[in-house]
Scaffold this motif. Structure first.
Motif, short mmCIF file in Angstrom:
data_model
loop_
_atom_site.label_atom_id
_atom_site.label_comp_id
_atom_site.label_asym_id
_atom_site.label_seq_id
_atom_site.Cartn_x
_atom_site.Cartn_y
_atom_site.Cartn_z
N ASP A 21 0.83 -1.20 0.00
CA ASP A 21 0.00 0.00 0.00
C ASP A 21 0.87 1.26 0.00
O ASP A 21 0.55 2.25 -0.67
N ARG A 22 1.95 1.22 0.75
CA ARG A 22 2.86 2.37 0.81
C ARG A 22 3.49 2.61 -0.57
O ARG A 22 3.64 3.76 -1.00
N LEU A 23 3.87 1.52 -1.23
CA LEU A 23 4.48 1.66 -2.56
C LEU A 23 3.48 2.29 -3.53
O LEU A 23 3.83 3.19 -4.29
N ASP A 28 1.89 6.79 -6.86
CA ASP A 28 0.82 7.70 -7.28
C ASP A 28 1.21 9.15 -7.01
O ASP A 28 0.89 10.04 -7.80
N ALA A 29 1.89 9.38 -5.89
CA ALA A 29 2.33 10.74 -5.57
C ALA A 29 3.43 11.21 -6.51
O ALA A 29 3.58 12.41 -6.74
N VAL A 33 7.46 11.21 -12.09
CA VAL A 33 8.74 11.50 -11.44
C VAL A 33 9.46 10.21 -11.07
O VAL A 33 10.66 10.08 -11.24
N VAL A 34 8.69 9.23 -10.54
CA VAL A 34 9.26 7.93 -10.20
C VAL A 34 9.15 7.02 -11.42
O VAL A 34 8.04 6.74 -11.88
N ALA A 62 3.68 -2.40 -12.51
CA ALA A 62 3.20 -2.61 -13.88
C ALA A 62 1.98 -1.75 -14.16
O ALA A 62 1.85 -1.17 -15.27
N GLU A 63 1.10 -1.63 -13.19
CA GLU A 63 -0.11 -0.83 -13.38
C GLU A 63 0.20 0.64 -13.60
O GLU A 63 -0.58 1.37 -14.20
N ARG A 64 1.36 1.07 -13.10
CA ARG A 64 1.72 2.48 -13.17
C ARG A 64 2.87 2.74 -14.14
O ARG A 64 3.44 3.83 -14.15
#
Length: 216
Positions: A21-23, A28-29, A33-34, A62-64
């Motif tokens: 969840d933290r990842l 998302d934040a 950038v990441v 993968a989703e991001r």
């Protein structure tokens, strides 16, 4: 030459519990950038257990559209069909990793503070080189300290991307961006506190930092 520095997140050693969840929150934040996440767990000899821990994290990446990179283990990277592998100086050869993982795999190599090791990694076909530590770090023991002039030299001479690592925080990262680092590899500065606030702070610091001078 890349003039937009990006974040390369490295996992803490413990990725159990609520870490997935933290990842997800961190990625998302840091959208845009990441661009990479390194799965780095130590002391797990059982590849089945490592794969079990990696699976949800790999799916989140993968989703991001964030590259999922396995630290140290070519075998685990192959098993997971990861996007790539990061090799320390004693973790195997770039050529072997390329043969086993395929031409599209992202292969990075730890080069400490050595111009020679970095040039050798480039000749061997690595996709990026990692320099450091640039600052004191509690994440892992470091024998080597790298200086900004190494990043500046690499930026002006080679096209291959560089990653800066070691004790990097939002407060000290600007000179690394200005020196020409393509990526900042960060761990403790994100996971030891509020990961969303940390990623946003990095994004602002990197955006506000003077860009590298195109002329040596």
């Amino acid at each position: 030459m890349n003039t937009t520095c990006q974040l390369y997140l490295i996992s803490p050693l413990d990725v159990s519990g609520d870490f997935p969840d933290r990842l997800a929150r961190a990625l998302d934040a840091g959208k845009g950038v990441v661009t990479a996440f390194q799965f780095r767990v130590k002391g797990i000899d059982d590849q089945h257990e490592a794969a079990r821990l990696a699976e949800p994290l790999q799916a989140i990446c993968a989703e991001r559209d964030v590259a999922f990179i396995v630290n140290d283990s070519i075998a685990l990277a192959k098993r997971l069909n990861a996007d790539g592998v990061h090799l320390g100086q004693s973790d195997g050869e770039v050529k072997d990793a390329r043969e086993r993982l395929g031409r599209d795999a992202q292969i990075g190599v730890t080069c400490h503070n050595s111009r020679h090791l970095a040039m050798q990694a480039g000749e061997d076909g690595a996709d990026y080189v990692a320099f450091g530590a640039f600052f004191p770090t509690e994440t892992k023991e470091t024998e080597y300290r790298a200086e900004l002039d190494l990043l500046e030299w690499w930026y002006h001479v080679f096209e291959l991307p560089s990653v800066a690592i070691g004790g990097i925080t939002p407060d000290n990262c600007a000179p690394l961006v200005t020196a020409g680092a393509d990526f900042l590899a960060v761990c403790g500065a994100v996971w030891n506190g509020d990961e969303v606030a940390a990623v946003k702070a990095f994004a602002k610091a990197m955006e506000d930092a003077p860009q590298p001078d195109p002329e040596p």
